[in-house]
Design an enzyme around this catalytic site. Structure first.
Site, PDB file in Angstrom:
ATOM      1  N   TYR A   1       0.815  -1.215   0.000  1.00  0.00           N
ATOM      2  CA  TYR A   1       0.000   0.000   0.000  1.00  0.00           C
ATOM      3  C   TYR A   1       0.855   1.275   0.000  1.00  0.00           C
ATOM      4  CZ  TYR A   1      -4.088  -2.901   1.117  1.00  0.00           C
ATOM      5  OH  TYR A   1      -5.100  -3.825   1.084  1.00  0.00           O
TER       6      TYR A   1
ATOM      7  N   LYS B   1       3.222 -15.450   2.973  1.00  0.00           N
ATOM      8  CA  LYS B   1       3.174 -16.233   1.729  1.00  0.00           C
ATOM      9  C   LYS B   1       4.608 -16.539   1.338  1.00  0.00           C
ATOM     10  CE  LYS B   1       0.718 -18.098  -1.609  1.00  0.00           C
ATOM     11  NZ  LYS B   1      -0.090 -19.310  -1.347  1.00  0.00           N
TER      12      LYS B   1
ATOM     13  N   ASP C   1      -3.417 -18.146   2.479  1.00  0.00           N
ATOM     14  CA  ASP C   1      -4.584 -18.843   1.941  1.00  0.00           C
ATOM     15  C   ASP C   1      -5.078 -19.918   2.902  1.00  0.00           C
ATOM     16  OD1 ASP C   1      -2.129 -19.999   1.432  1.00  0.00           O
ATOM     17  OD2 ASP C   1      -2.601 -20.657  -0.594  1.00  0.00           O
TER      18      ASP C   1
ATOM     19  N   ASP D   1      -5.458  -6.611   5.890  1.00  0.00           N
ATOM     20  CA  ASP D   1      -6.652  -5.930   5.411  1.00  0.00           C
ATOM     21  C   ASP D   1      -7.716  -6.951   5.023  1.00  0.00           C
ATOM     22  OD1 ASP D   1      -8.453  -4.097   4.442  1.00  0.00           O
ATOM     23  OD2 ASP D   1      -7.185  -3.348   2.831  1.00  0.00           O
TER      24      ASP D   1
ATOM     25  N   ASP E   1     -11.166  -8.267   7.466  1.00  0.00           N
ATOM     26  CA  ASP E   1     -12.526  -8.130   6.946  1.00  0.00           C
ATOM     27  C   ASP E   1     -13.238  -9.479   6.917  1.00  0.00           C
ATOM     28  OD1 ASP E   1     -12.331  -5.446   6.687  1.00  0.00           O
ATOM     29  OD2 ASP E   1     -12.192  -5.400   4.508  1.00  0.00           O
TER      30      ASP E   1
END
Length: 335
Positions: A122, A168, A200, A224, A228
């Site tokens: 970001y 990851k 994942d 993020d 959520d």
């Protein structure tokens, strides 16, 4: 915001906690007033405060502005060095029936997501976009990773002493460094168990076995997405609060829900998320643990009486729920 400040005022009225409130603009309201989402006056006021309580910042009205309201929040995080977002996920007995997850899997869920806020994709440079290709850059330094790891391990020491580091590392270089630093930092916290999960896999386990987690720590974009995902476990965004920790000690507290423009002005929004944000503020910034516990208990008693807003299956308004919580809090104080 009105509901949160109303509940906080009970302590001032009863001589238990004195404070001053300074109201400043950010996001859409700031764009309307001064043409940009983060005025200098807001930053200065935040920097001179002991804590920050943030309302919603955006809406479709500002979708086509030169600077979107969300840019104000990202800039505020950078200006105040808000490096760690803390998001507790708890499923209360009163609301377990609202969760989309089967009751036997979700009952007793209690974990915290610690998300790195000021690094990663970001904020990475370079960034390019043209008709043929696009480029985003993900960068993490060892210092940034170590800082967020220590926040997670120290939090775990106050809970069930387990940290799940999410990355990851089978694909990304930044994740390989992330895992390496996690292992190094864990040596300073021998009483805390460290486990690693690929992002994942973590996303799946969060749905199938949410009670497996205690403290989850991860980088900005993964956090993020996962936070959520976790927010729907409770059945409503309207009951979850969050805090963002700063290196300076000036922490920011906010509900996780957005501005919900479809119900704005109807007096039906759930006030619990903001009220829980006030509770977190009392506990984390002002060390008023007893007062924070009082707020949480007042909310719990009101939910037990099925006094809830529409999103929780009730028929009470925002002000109705707030008034009942205030009454319960007065009774708790009166003892």
């Amino acid at each position: 915001m009105d509901a949160g400040l109303d509940i906080l005022s009970v302590f001032k009225e009863n001589g238990l906690f004195d404070y001053e409130v300074s109201e400043e603009l950010v996001g859409g309201a700031a764009i309307d007033a001064v043409g940009k989402p983060l005025p200098e006056k807001t930053v200065e006021s935040c920097q001179s405060s002991d804590a920050i309580l943030l309302g919603a910042i955006g809406g479709p009205k500002w979708d086509h502005c030169k600077e979107r309201p969300e840019a104000g929040l990202l800039a505020l995080r950078k200006q105040l060095s808000l490096y760690a977002n803390i998001r507790p996920i708890q499923v209360s007995e009163e609301l377990v029936h609202l969760s989309p997850i089967k009751e036997d899997r979700i009952t007793g869920t209690d974990f915290v997501i610690v998300r790195e806020l000021t690094g990663g994709i970001y904020f990475g440079e370079s960034r390019e976009l043209n008709e043929e290709n696009a480029l985003d850059t993900c960068i993490y330094t060892k210092e940034e990773i170590e800082r967020i790891m220590r926040a997670a391990f120290e939090l775990a020491q106050t809970r069930r002493k387990k940290v799940t580091s999410v990355d990851k590392s089978n694909v990304l270089a930044t994740s390989k460094l992330w895992r390496q630093v996690a292992i190094e930092v864990s040596k300073d916290y021998p009483d805390v168990t460290l486990e690693h999960q690929l992002v994942d896999s973590c996303a799946m386990v969060m749905i199938t076995k949410p009670k497996e987690f205690d403290v989850i720590v991860t980088e900005n974009m993964f956090g993020d997405i996962l936070s959520d995902e976790a927010s729907v476990l409770t059945g409503s965004l309207g009951v979850l609060a969050s805090s963002s920790l700063s290196k300076t000690g000036i922490h920011l507290f906010e509900p996780i829900h957005g501005s919900a423009p479809d119900i704005a002005g109807q007096n039906v929004a759930n006030p619990l998320s903001m009220i829980y944000s006030v509770s977190m503020m009392l506990r984390d910034s002002f060390k008023q643990y007893k007062l924070a516990d009082m707020v949480d208990e007042a909310v719990r008693q009101v939910m037990k009486k099925d006094i809830m807003t529409k999103d929780l299956g009730g028929s009470y308004s925002t002000t109705d729920v707030t008034r009942h919580i205030r009454q319960e809090l007065m009774e708790i104080i009166g003892g």
